[in-house]
Design an enzyme around this catalytic site. Structure first.
Site, mmCIF file in Angstrom:
data_model
loop_
_atom_site.group_PDB
_atom_site.id
_atom_site.type_symbol
_atom_site.label_atom_id
_atom_site.label_comp_id
_atom_site.label_asym_id
_atom_site.label_seq_id
_atom_site.Cartn_x
_atom_site.Cartn_y
_atom_site.Cartn_z
ATOM 1 N N LYS A 76 48.552 14.836 19.642
ATOM 2 C CA LYS A 76 49.591 14.474 20.602
ATOM 3 C C LYS A 76 50.696 15.513 20.585
ATOM 4 O O LYS A 76 51.133 15.952 19.507
ATOM 5 C CB LYS A 76 50.143 13.091 20.250
ATOM 6 C CG LYS A 76 51.171 12.540 21.232
ATOM 7 C CD LYS A 76 51.582 11.119 20.843
ATOM 8 C CE LYS A 76 52.590 10.543 21.806
ATOM 9 N NZ LYS A 76 52.966 9.146 21.469
ATOM 10 N N SER A 153 53.004 6.043 25.219
ATOM 11 C CA SER A 153 53.233 7.454 25.480
ATOM 12 C C SER A 153 52.066 8.359 25.096
ATOM 13 O O SER A 153 52.042 9.540 25.450
ATOM 14 C CB SER A 153 54.478 7.914 24.704
ATOM 15 O OG SER A 153 54.278 7.752 23.301
ATOM 16 N N SER A 177 52.872 2.455 22.180
ATOM 17 C CA SER A 177 52.332 3.731 22.643
ATOM 18 C C SER A 177 50.952 4.095 22.126
ATOM 19 O O SER A 177 50.398 5.123 22.511
ATOM 20 C CB SER A 177 53.305 4.866 22.306
ATOM 21 O OG SER A 177 54.473 4.758 23.087
#
Length: 437
Positions: A76, A153, A177
């Site tokens: 990420k 996210s 997320s």
């Protein structure tokens, strides 16, 4: 390596360890899938095929020395990487090149993983979306494409795993997320107990809440990956004593927000687990758990306003309008309100301990429903906030599809540091669902 998209992480790692296939061959298969799907999905913030192949070749020149030797993974873009730019989903950090890896990334390299690239995150892991589309797209009646959010996210990580670009990818969770994008994209999302993996080298949003986890194609792969990095015996998963497994059905105080699809998924999970021999009962959360979602929002806002004070001073025009509003709301929260929210969380954690004296695992909705259409928003984490604040391990298990053929599933929640038993119960549900397909 034509079967790569269908291999589990563990099978892939075993083949690589036995030298049945080279790391370069696996990397090239991953690259081919990314190049095929990326123009429509937009899962990657940074992807350099030559860089991935160079990593794989270095590994092929060595004897396999780690549990993840040669395995391609996604990182990420909230996590620092010494050899790739890290933007944290913000134009403020365009081209930013950290000098060192985040600890969790370094641990992956030590275990022999190939870092395929950086997956898209929403702006600073909040709610302003990036370009990633949900791989489970549907079409309108006139044949035009209708895109759906992948959630956030950890948008790019969930999408990349869902379409077989990589077998696993890092996510982080501060509200929802990991679980929410896992649910929307139809993959497993595992948010470990708070604090299991270190946060150093990850752009902080809310230190009291931020948690490192994984998106994977199976519960076993999620357990293997996090177990490797945490040096905990999470894999192989322990056998579940099905006749003694006690599960509590926890609809939470937000049940009125659950759609028909979410309710159907919970009913499906109950039916499958009962058929597998588990004992299920309805659970009402103690009074101390009322208001936890609001407390989570206050803590997240208060801490984020402090965390991003440097950017607000140096480059406020680099924030999206949504992030500006988020920070302004955080600055409006006073210290006494923040302390009260933290005290409520402490009281709720103590009260929840009593619940886990009577049940082994809780079963709850993951989302309000399937992924909303459009990319303007990433969905509401209403069913995730309280569990993140409490710090309990959570595993999202996909259970087929709902409206329009979009994925849906449920979350299993265990006691703090009860990750192994939570994963084992999730694997039982996953396996029970698979046998009925």
């Amino acid at each position: 390596m034509n079967d790569f998209p269908d291999l589990s992480l563990q099978e892939l790692a075993a083949r690589l360890a036995r030298r049945e296939v080279s790391a370069e061959t696996v990397a090239r298969a991953s690259i081919a899938r990314i190049e095929e799907m990326e123009p429509a999905v937009h899962a990657w913030q940074h992807f350099d095929p030559a860089q991935a192949i160079a990593q794989a070749r270095r590994l092929d020149a060595q004897a396999p020395g780690g549990a993840l030797h040669g395995v391609p993974i996604g990182v990420k873009d909230l996590m620092d990487t010494a050899d790739m730019p890290t933007t944290y989903g913000s134009p403020i950090y365009a081209g930013h090149q950290p000098q060192t890896d985040a600890i969790c990334v370094a641990a992956c390299r030590n275990a022999g993983a190939v870092i395929m690239g950086k997956t898209v995150t929403t702006e600073f892991a909040t709610f302003h979306p990036g370009p990633t589309c949900n791989p489970h797209r549907t079409h309108k009646a006139d044949g035009t494409l209708q895109v759906h959010t992948p959630g956030g996210s950890s948008s790019g990580s969930a999408a990349a795993v869902a379409c077989g670009m990589v077998p696993v990818a890092f996510g982080t969770q501060t509200a929802g997320s990991i679980v929410r994008p896992a649910a929307y994209c139809g993959v497993v999302g595992y948010k470990p107990t708070y604090g299991m993996l270190p946060l150093a080298g990850i752009k902080s949003l809310s230190p009291s809440l931020d948690t490192v986890g994984v998106l994977a194609r199976s519960v076993g792969d999620a357990a293997f990956f996090i177990g490797t990095l945490s040096r905990l015996p999470l894999s192989p998963l322990p056998a579940v004593a099905q006749t003694r497994l006690r599960l509590g059905i926890c609809r939470t105080q937000h049940w009125d927000r659950a759609s028909h699809d979410a309710r159907t998924a919970l009913e499906r999970a109950v039916s499958l687990l009962e058929a597998a021999g588990a004992r299920l009962s309805d659970v009402s959360l103690p009074d101390q758990c009322k208001g936890l979602s609001e407390a989570q929002m206050r803590i997240m806002g208060f801490e984020a306003a402090l965390a991003f004070a440097p950017e607000a001073q140096a480059n406020p025009d680099g924030f999206s309008n949504a992030f500006v509003r988020f920070i302004a709301a955080g600055n409006a929260i006073d210290g006494a309100t923040y302390f009260a929210a933290q005290e409520l969380a402490v009281a709720a954690r103590c009260a929840l301990t009593g619940i886990f004296n009577d049940v082994d695992i809780l079963l709850a909705p993951s989302t309000e429903g399937v992924a909303p259409a459009g990319l303007e928003a990433t969905g509401d984490p209403i069913f995730n906030r309280m569990w993140t604040l409490l710090g309990n391990p959570c595993v999202h298990v996909p259970l087929g599809t709902g409206a329009g053929g979009m994925p849906i599933g449920v979350t299993l929640i265990g006691p703090r540091w009860g990750d192994a038993q939570t994963l084992a119960a999730a694997a039982l549900l996953e396996g029970s669902f698979a046998t009925q397909q």
